[in-house]
Design a protein around this motif. Sequence first.
Motif, PDB file in Angstrom:
ATOM      1  N   GLY A  61       0.806  -1.224   0.000  1.00  0.00           N
ATOM      2  CA  GLY A  61       0.000   0.000   0.000  1.00  0.00           C
ATOM      3  C   GLY A  61       0.830   1.261   0.000  1.00  0.00           C
ATOM      4  N   LEU A  62       1.845   1.316   0.848  1.00  0.00           N
ATOM      5  CA  LEU A  62       2.687   2.507   0.937  1.00  0.00           C
ATOM      6  C   LEU A  62       3.540   2.686  -0.310  1.00  0.00           C
ATOM      7  N   THR A  78       3.235  11.788   7.914  1.00  0.00           N
ATOM      8  CA  THR A  78       3.034  12.807   8.952  1.00  0.00           C
ATOM      9  C   THR A  78       1.986  12.346   9.960  1.00  0.00           C
ATOM     10  N   ALA A  79       0.883  11.784   9.443  1.00  0.00           N
ATOM     11  CA  ALA A  79      -0.153  11.266  10.337  1.00  0.00           C
ATOM     12  C   ALA A  79       0.407  10.145  11.200  1.00  0.00           C
ATOM     13  N   GLY A  80       1.270   9.335  10.624  1.00  0.00           N
ATOM     14  CA  GLY A  80       1.890   8.268  11.390  1.00  0.00           C
ATOM     15  C   GLY A  80       2.779   8.778  12.495  1.00  0.00           C
ATOM     16  N   ALA A  81       3.514   9.843  12.224  1.00  0.00           N
ATOM     17  CA  ALA A  81       4.366  10.447  13.254  1.00  0.00           C
ATOM     18  C   ALA A  81       3.526  10.970  14.412  1.00  0.00           C
ATOM     19  N   LEU A  82       2.410  11.601  14.083  1.00  0.00           N
ATOM     20  CA  LEU A  82       1.512  12.098  15.133  1.00  0.00           C
ATOM     21  C   LEU A  82       0.897  10.942  15.915  1.00  0.00           C
ATOM     22  N   TYR A  83       0.661   9.837  15.217  1.00  0.00           N
ATOM     23  CA  TYR A  83       0.129   8.643  15.882  1.00  0.00           C
ATOM     24  C   TYR A  83       1.144   8.100  16.890  1.00  0.00           C
ATOM     25  N   LEU A 122      -6.977 -10.011  12.068  1.00  0.00           N
ATOM     26  CA  LEU A 122      -8.199  -9.212  12.158  1.00  0.00           C
ATOM     27  C   LEU A 122      -8.073  -8.020  13.098  1.00  0.00           C
ATOM     28  N   ASN A 123      -6.861  -7.750  13.567  1.00  0.00           N
ATOM     29  CA  ASN A 123      -6.649  -6.639  14.500  1.00  0.00           C
ATOM     30  C   ASN A 123      -6.350  -5.353  13.722  1.00  0.00           C
ATOM     31  N   PRO A 124      -7.288  -4.414  13.664  1.00  0.00           N
ATOM     32  CA  PRO A 124      -7.046  -3.182  12.900  1.00  0.00           C
ATOM     33  C   PRO A 124      -5.946  -2.323  13.503  1.00  0.00           C
ATOM     34  N   LYS A 125      -5.716  -2.451  14.812  1.00  0.00           N
ATOM     35  CA  LYS A 125      -4.660  -1.661  15.447  1.00  0.00           C
ATOM     36  C   LYS A 125      -3.284  -2.082  14.941  1.00  0.00           C
ATOM     37  N   ALA A 132       1.592   3.346  10.174  1.00  0.00           N
ATOM     38  CA  ALA A 132       2.115   4.567  10.795  1.00  0.00           C
ATOM     39  C   ALA A 132       3.608   4.486  11.063  1.00  0.00           C
ATOM     40  N   PHE A 133       4.080   3.291  11.427  1.00  0.00           N
ATOM     41  CA  PHE A 133       5.450   3.137  11.922  1.00  0.00           C
ATOM     42  C   PHE A 133       6.481   2.999  10.806  1.00  0.00           C
ATOM     43  N   LEU A 134       6.239   2.131   9.860  1.00  0.00           N
ATOM     44  CA  LEU A 134       7.262   1.803   8.866  1.00  0.00           C
ATOM     45  C   LEU A 134       7.720   2.985   8.018  1.00  0.00           C
ATOM     46  N   PRO A 135       6.806   3.855   7.514  1.00  0.00           N
ATOM     47  CA  PRO A 135       7.296   4.944   6.643  1.00  0.00           C
ATOM     48  C   PRO A 135       8.178   5.957   7.348  1.00  0.00           C
ATOM     49  N   GLN A 136       8.173   5.972   8.690  1.00  0.00           N
ATOM     50  CA  GLN A 136       9.025   6.914   9.409  1.00  0.00           C
ATOM     51  C   GLN A 136      10.507   6.606   9.196  1.00  0.00           C
TER      52      GLN A 136
END
Length: 209
Positions: A61-62, A78-83, A122-125, A132-136
């Motif tokens: 996806g990324l 950016t959203a991932g960093a804020l997450y 099945l865990n959306p988290k 959120a984590f990998l693209p950083q």
Amino acid sequence: MPSLELLVAFAVATLIFAYVPGPGILYTAAQTLARGRRGGFMAAFGIHCGGYVHVLGATLGLSVLLRHVPELYVAVKTAGALYLVWLGVTMIRSKLDAVVLPSIAPRRASRAFLDSVAVEVLNPKTALFFLAFLPQFADPGAAAPVSLQLLILGTVVNITFSSADIVTVYLASALLGRLRRSATAQRFMRWVGGSVLIGLGAHMAASRN
């Protein structure tokens, strides 16, 4: 591959997520206590296998976003960093009452594998975490393609998390006993881990790369 500075930050953040006691460790501990050591290992293996579904999903996806809509890739990063900042705050503010284990029916140890694969897939988290984590920590300017970087980073994260699960299987009873007896130690671990995540997320959010 990413710079040494980025890889060090990746290693620190991954170890914090993997080894600070949280729902994943408690789940593995509960499986171990309910189904024995073999059941705990089967549960850890199931979570590990299920984790690759999210690693591949995030990688594909990324990579598509970066190739076709680079602006959206930056927005996701950016959203991932804020997450990450939010996760750090949540870690610090989480209640430290008595540890409550998930309820696990005492079934066959082999059943723990199938249950854990389903729980992880099945865990959306978990999906949100990898997105959120990998693209950083992927560097579009590096020689290796971003897709390969994401796949390698995701695999390392999954293996690190599984190492924490294996340790938990061996030390489940002792670990939980220590956490119940020392809320101060648990609070300290969460403050340190949460503060590092907040700093990391803030740094990544401010970064242009």
